[in-house]
Write an enzyme that holds these catalytic residues in place. Structure first.
Site, PDB file in Angstrom:
ATOM      1  N   SER A  87       0.562  -0.927   0.343  1.00 18.95           N
ATOM      2  CA  SER A  87      -0.281   0.326  -0.253  1.00 18.95           C
ATOM      3  C   SER A  87       1.154   1.016  -0.379  1.00 18.95           C
ATOM      4  O   SER A  87       1.875   1.363   1.228  1.00 18.95           O
ATOM      5  CB  SER A  87      -1.079   0.083   1.440  1.00 18.95           C
ATOM      6  OG  SER A  87      -1.439   1.332   1.279  1.00 18.95           O
ATOM      7  N   THR A  92      -5.275   2.598   3.138  1.00 20.32           N
ATOM      8  CA  THR A  92      -6.411   2.613   2.900  1.00 20.32           C
ATOM      9  C   THR A  92      -7.567   1.050   3.232  1.00 20.32           C
ATOM     10  O   THR A  92      -6.774   0.090   4.021  1.00 20.32           O
ATOM     11  CB  THR A  92      -6.425   1.102   1.437  1.00 20.32           C
ATOM     12  OG1 THR A  92      -5.220   2.108   0.658  1.00 20.32           O
ATOM     13  CG2 THR A  92      -7.001   0.875   0.711  1.00 20.32           C
ATOM     14  N   GLU A 153       3.998   2.154  -7.947  1.00 23.06           N
ATOM     15  CA  GLU A 153       3.191   0.759  -7.931  1.00 23.06           C
ATOM     16  C   GLU A 153       4.478  -0.487  -9.450  1.00 23.06           C
ATOM     17  O   GLU A 153       4.455  -1.098  -9.071  1.00 23.06           O
ATOM     18  CB  GLU A 153       1.983   1.567  -9.137  1.00 23.06           C
ATOM     19  CG  GLU A 153       0.468   1.278  -7.736  1.00 23.06           C
ATOM     20  CD  GLU A 153       0.532   2.394  -8.325  1.00 23.06           C
ATOM     21  OE1 GLU A 153      -0.620   2.809  -7.831  1.00 23.06           O
ATOM     22  OE2 GLU A 153      -0.029   2.753  -9.755  1.00 23.06           O
TER      23      GLU A 153
HETATM   24  O1  LIG Z   1      -1.586   1.601  -2.642  1.00 20.46           O
HETATM   25  P1  LIG Z   1      -2.951   2.135  -1.973  1.00 20.46           P
HETATM   26  O2  LIG Z   1      -1.651   3.464  -1.270  1.00 20.46           O
HETATM   27  O3  LIG Z   1      -2.903   0.933  -1.046  1.00 20.46           O
HETATM   28  O4  LIG Z   1      -4.054   2.754  -3.138  1.00 20.46           O
HETATM   29  C1  LIG Z   1      -4.473   1.692  -3.988  1.00 20.46           C
HETATM   30  C2  LIG Z   1      -4.617   2.286  -5.134  1.00 20.46           C
HETATM   31  O5  LIG Z   1      -6.518   3.359  -5.019  1.00 20.46           O
HETATM   32  C3  LIG Z   1      -5.366   3.597  -6.210  1.00 20.46           C
HETATM   33  O6  LIG Z   1      -5.193   5.032  -5.543  1.00 20.46           O
HETATM   34  C4  LIG Z   1      -6.616   3.608  -7.141  1.00 20.46           C
HETATM   35  O7  LIG Z   1      -7.636   1.559  -7.180  1.00 20.46           O
HETATM   36  C5  LIG Z   1      -4.420   3.215  -6.766  1.00 20.46           C
HETATM   37  O8  LIG Z   1      -3.782   4.171  -7.647  1.00 20.46           O
HETATM   38  C6  LIG Z   1      -4.031   2.723  -5.526  1.00 20.46           C
HETATM   39  O9  LIG Z   1      -3.252   1.339  -6.153  1.00 20.46           O
END
Ligand SMILES: O=P(O)(O)OC[C@H]1O[C@](O)(CO)[C@@H](O)[C@@H]1O
Length: 186
Positions: A87, A92, A153
Site C-alpha cells: 500500500s 487504504t 506501483e
Molecule cells: O496503494 P494504496 O495507497 O493502498 O492505494 C491503493 C490503490 O488505490 C488507487 O489509488 C485507486 O485504485 C490506486 O492507484 C492504488 O493502487
C-alpha cells in the site's frame, strides 16, 4: 515532429533512481519474514493489489503457501501466518482493517509502502519503504512525472520480484524448479 512532454527514458530514470534507493536490509527482512511464516496472505487494493497478486503467484511457485486476500477460497489468517500488505499510502481503509484483524489473531504484518509512519505502518512488524511520491502528492512540484501512484506501483513490482530472487537464493530454487508449479489449467 511534435516535441514530447517527457521522454520514456525519463520515466525509466525516475524508476531506476527510486528502486536503487530501496534498502537491501529491508528487502531481506521481508524475505525472512516470508520464510518464517507458516502461510503468507498477500493484500493490496487497486493497482497495488494487482501487483500483490503477481507476488502471491511467485510465492506459490516457490512452494510457499500463499493466498490473495479477498479471494473466496482464502482461509482465515492465524497466529503463525504473515499478512504482507502492499500500500503506497498505508492508509487504504480495507487494508487497515485487514491489518487490525491480523494483529488481533497474533499474525505478523509486513508492509511495502511509501509511508512507514502510516496507520498500517504503525501496526507492521517489518516495513520496506519505497521513497516514491504518492497519489496524495499529485499536483505538487516534487511529484513524479507520472500520474498518481504509478512510480510506487512500478517500483513495487520490481522490488517484489527482487525479494523473490533473494528467496530463490535462500531456498535453492531455480526458474526451472519454480516453473514445475506453474498453473497447468489456464
Ligand atoms: O496503494 P494504496 O495507497 O493502498 O492505494 C491503493 C490503490 O488505490 C488507487 O489509488 C485507486 O485504485 C490506486 O492507484 C492504488 O493502487
Amino acid at each position: 515532429m511534435e516535441k514530447k512532454m517527457h521522454e520514456i527514458s525519463e520515466v525509466l530514470e525516475e524508476l531506476c533512481k527510486t528502486v536503487k534507493r530501496v534498502s537491501y536490509e529491508e528487502e531481506t527482512a521481508v524475505a525472512s519474514a516470508i520464510q518464517k511464516a507458516k502461510r503468507v496472505f498477500v493484500a493490496g487494493s487497486g493497482r497495488s493489489g494487482l501487483i500483490a497478486s503477481c507476488f502471491a503467484m511467485r510465492l506459490m511457485q516457490s512452494g510457499i503457501t500463499a493466498y490473495r486476500v479477498g479471494e473466496c477460497t482464502t482461509p482465515a489468517i492465524e497466529a503463525d501466518d504473515l499478512l504482507l500488505i502492499t500500500s503506497g499510502s498505508g492508509e487504504t481503509g480495507a487494508l487497515v482493517k485487514n491489518a487490525e484483524t491480523a494483529k488481533k489473531v497474533g499474525a505478523k504484518i509486513a508492509l511495502i509502502t511509501i509511508y512507514p509512519e502510516s496507520a498500517i505502518g504503525k501496526m507492521a512488524d517489518v516495513i520496506l519503504q519505497i521513497a516514491a511520491s504518492s497519489k496524495f502528492d499529485e499536483g505538487k512540484k516534487s511529484h513524479s512525472i507520472q500520474p498518481m501512484g504509478s512510480l510506487f506501483e512500478q517500483s513495487l513490482m520490481i522490488c517484489s520480484d527482487y525479494i523473490m530472487m533473494i528467496l530463490m537464493e535462500q531456498l535453492g530454487l531455480t526458474g526451472e524448479s519454480m516453473f514445475q508449479r506453474h498453473a497447468n489449467l489456464e
